[in-house]
Motif scaffolding. Structure first.
Motif, PDB file in Angstrom:
ATOM      1  N   ASP A   2       0.843  -1.192   0.000  1.00  0.00           N
ATOM      2  CA  ASP A   2       0.000   0.000   0.000  1.00  0.00           C
ATOM      3  C   ASP A   2       0.878   1.241   0.000  1.00  0.00           C
ATOM      4  OD1 ASP A   2      -1.879  -1.976   0.494  1.00  0.00           O
ATOM      5  OD2 ASP A   2      -1.785  -1.652   2.657  1.00  0.00           O
ATOM      6  N   VAL A   3       0.491   2.245  -0.771  1.00  0.00           N
ATOM      7  CA  VAL A   3       1.189   3.533  -0.749  1.00  0.00           C
ATOM      8  C   VAL A   3       0.364   4.562   0.007  1.00  0.00           C
ATOM      9  CG1 VAL A   3       1.985   5.468  -2.161  1.00  0.00           C
ATOM     10  CG2 VAL A   3       2.569   3.127  -2.800  1.00  0.00           C
ATOM     11  N   LEU A   4      -0.873   4.753  -0.402  1.00  0.00           N
ATOM     12  CA  LEU A   4      -1.787   5.633   0.330  1.00  0.00           C
ATOM     13  C   LEU A   4      -3.198   5.336  -0.155  1.00  0.00           C
ATOM     14  CD1 LEU A   4      -1.869   7.948   2.444  1.00  0.00           C
ATOM     15  CD2 LEU A   4      -1.911   9.562   0.522  1.00  0.00           C
ATOM     16  N   PRO A  44      -2.827   7.355  -5.323  1.00  0.00           N
ATOM     17  CA  PRO A  44      -2.243   7.701  -4.014  1.00  0.00           C
ATOM     18  C   PRO A  44      -1.435   8.986  -4.048  1.00  0.00           C
ATOM     19  CG  PRO A  44      -1.093   5.826  -5.008  1.00  0.00           C
ATOM     20  CD  PRO A  44      -2.307   6.076  -5.848  1.00  0.00           C
ATOM     21  N   TYR A  65       6.191  10.881   4.293  1.00  0.00           N
ATOM     22  CA  TYR A  65       6.136  11.195   2.858  1.00  0.00           C
ATOM     23  C   TYR A  65       6.486  12.650   2.594  1.00  0.00           C
ATOM     24  CZ  TYR A  65       3.782   6.790   1.547  1.00  0.00           C
ATOM     25  OH  TYR A  65       3.474   5.479   1.298  1.00  0.00           O
ATOM     26  N   ASN A 100      -4.333   3.084  -7.709  1.00  0.00           N
ATOM     27  CA  ASN A 100      -4.516   1.979  -6.779  1.00  0.00           C
ATOM     28  C   ASN A 100      -5.408   0.911  -7.391  1.00  0.00           C
ATOM     29  OD1 ASN A 100      -3.074   2.586  -4.382  1.00  0.00           O
ATOM     30  ND2 ASN A 100      -4.633   4.086  -3.766  1.00  0.00           N
ATOM     31  N   VAL A 123      -0.266   4.835   9.704  1.00  0.00           N
ATOM     32  CA  VAL A 123      -0.171   3.987   8.510  1.00  0.00           C
ATOM     33  C   VAL A 123      -1.319   2.990   8.410  1.00  0.00           C
ATOM     34  CG1 VAL A 123       2.318   4.246   8.300  1.00  0.00           C
ATOM     35  CG2 VAL A 123       1.393   2.369   9.673  1.00  0.00           C
ATOM     36  N   GLU A 165      -4.342   5.032   7.082  1.00  0.00           N
ATOM     37  CA  GLU A 165      -4.069   5.562   5.738  1.00  0.00           C
ATOM     38  C   GLU A 165      -3.854   4.479   4.700  1.00  0.00           C
ATOM     39  OE1 GLU A 165      -1.296   9.173   7.556  1.00  0.00           O
ATOM     40  OE2 GLU A 165      -0.475   7.612   6.274  1.00  0.00           O
ATOM     41  N   LYS A 166      -3.534   3.250   5.173  1.00  0.00           N
ATOM     42  CA  LYS A 166      -3.072   2.188   4.282  1.00  0.00           C
ATOM     43  C   LYS A 166      -1.808   2.654   3.554  1.00  0.00           C
ATOM     44  CE  LYS A 166      -6.790   0.050   5.495  1.00  0.00           C
ATOM     45  NZ  LYS A 166      -6.707  -0.780   6.705  1.00  0.00           N
ATOM     46  N   SER A 167      -0.772   2.944   4.345  1.00  0.00           N
ATOM     47  CA  SER A 167       0.470   3.465   3.773  1.00  0.00           C
ATOM     48  C   SER A 167       1.716   2.791   4.331  1.00  0.00           C
ATOM     49  CB  SER A 167       0.563   4.974   4.046  1.00  0.00           C
ATOM     50  OG  SER A 167       0.684   5.237   5.445  1.00  0.00           O
ATOM     51  N   GLY A 174       4.389   1.582   1.739  1.00  0.00           N
ATOM     52  CA  GLY A 174       4.948   2.707   0.996  1.00  0.00           C
ATOM     53  C   GLY A 174       5.906   3.520   1.843  1.00  0.00           C
TER      54      GLY A 174
END
Length: 421
Positions: free
Chosen positions: A48-50, A63, A76, A107, A396, A399-401, A404
């Protein structure tokens, strides 16, 4: 014999392995120290990145379009968009065609075992046929002996999420019987080696059990246990028997996709000539003239110094024990780096269980070179850099990050460590 390297990385997750590879690319000699099994075996294997903004807007189609919504202290914002792209490019080089998603910034929405759709930038090839943007009807298959995946419930959740296809779920018996607490790797092995089931292989027997439930579904999703070493062969055989595309649904721990990713990362370390010391815990450090000169590793009761010119701290966040909390406060246990946090523990949380809890963003505060800083803003040590979950400023999970952030900070911290010698 004294251990001496140019760069030592502490931590064996995504951030640590990428930092080690980036440091090695500078020409430095690198050693990675990892204590316990990587947390990757508890992860979905998705990158996941964002997926959501801090205000929970999402899922984000792109993202990178959400980066401006992040607070200034977010990792980031510290490393910049180019570092995120570098991290993804490094990941793509490591995994080759084992992952999809590199063709676009957008995404993908990948169904999870709970029936949610997760926005993710990279996903295993084995999960590709399950993306939610595909409008072909889907059959999800669960097994009676695996209570972690309720196929009908997951299908209902996908329908409720408004996916553009019909999702149905069915629970069947796995063709081979195992003991009640059998691990997911035991199911995978039976398919990997195509163990005999009443005169035919496990793959054919499984397809035969699923076939009566197909009812025209163009794709069939199973829990992520469809083999390990021969996973592509297993899926190809099931697709041939069923006449439908087959995919895996990412599961909770122990996660076979996470274990596969761990193998890919450590194979890359071997190819890059990175030394690996595993199974012993880093418990302290030595300094010389204000710089870290060695990390102390507890090897069966003996404290062994691992010397280097630069170090990368990639031990993870609260979950990975890279950050520790107690009644007395929050601390980074290896180098005792500064972790800003409210003195009153009740201020670490908010009343809403799903709210924006301050503790989720606890971590070291990096400077623009990703060196942990003290309360006065100066670097803790000139030659100590940080990457991954130990870096604060990001929620994270919401954010689902996580991946990433690990990739981007791993690239920057590893390169900074290598360039500093």
């Amino acid at each position: 014999m004294a251990i001496e390297e140019d760069v030592i990385v502490v931590g064996g997750g995504v951030a640590g392995t990428v930092a080690a590879l980036s440091a090695a690319e500078t020409g430095a000699s690198v050693r990675l120290i990892t204590h316990k099994k990587s947390t990757l075996r508890h992860a979905s294997g998705l990158i996941d990145v964002l997926g959501y903004t801090p205000d929970a807007d999402g899922p984000l189609a792109d993202p990178f379009e959400g980066l401006d919504s992040l607070p200034e202290e977010h990792p980031y914002r510290v490393v910049g968009e180019d570092a995120i792209r570098e991290g993804l490019a490094t990941f793509d080089d490591i995994v080759g065609d084992e992952y999809h998603g590199e063709h676009t910034d957008a995404n993908a929405l990948v169904p999870t075992h709970g029936g949610a759709v997760k926005p993710t930038a990279r996903y295993p090839k084995a999960a590709a046929a399950g993306v939610a943007s595909d409008d072909r009807d889907m059959l999800l298959v669960g097994f009676a002996s695996m209570t972690d995946f309720e196929a009908s419930l997951a299908a209902d959740h996908l329908d409720a999420a408004g996916v553009p296809f019909e999702a149905r779920g069915v629970t069947i018996e796995f063709p081979k019987r195992f003991r009640a607490d059998a691990k997911v790797t035991r199911f995978a092995k039976a398919l990997d080696t195509d163990e005999d089931v009443g005169g035919r292989g496990t793959r054919e027997a499984l397809a035969a059990a699923v076939e009566p439930h197909l009812d025209g579904a163009a794709r069939v999703g199973f829990p992520s246990l469809l083999g390990d070493d021969h996973r592509h062969e297993v899926r190809a055989d099931l697709e041939a028997y069923l006449g439908a595309e087959v995919f895996e649904v990412p599961m909770g721990p122990p996660s076979l996709p996470g274990l596969r990713l761990e193998d890919l990362l450590f194979d890359a370390l071997d190819e890059a000539g990175v030394g690996i010391s595993s199974g012993n815990k880093a418990v302290g450090y030595e300094t010389d003239d204000g710089e870290v000169s060695a990390v102390i590793v507890d090897r069966k009761g003996r404290e062994i110094p691992y010397h280097a010119d630069a170090f990368v701290l990639a031990t993870g966040g609260l979950v990975g024990k890279g950050i520790d909390s107690s009644r007395e406060g929050v601390r980074e246990p290896l180098f005792d780096c500064y972790i800003p946090h409210p003195d009153d523990r009740y201020d670490w949380f908010v009343e809403d269980a799903f709210g924006d809890h301050p503790f989720t963003s606890f971590g070291v505060v990096p400077d623009d070179r990703l060196r942990p800083t003290r309360a006065d803003g100066h670097a803790e040590f000139e030659n100590l850099f940080a990457a991954g979950g130990v870096v604060g400023g990001a929620n994270v999970a919401a954010e689902k990050s996580a991946s990433g952030v690990s990739l981007a900070t791993g690239v920057v911290a590893g390169r900074a460590a290598g360039d500093s010698i």
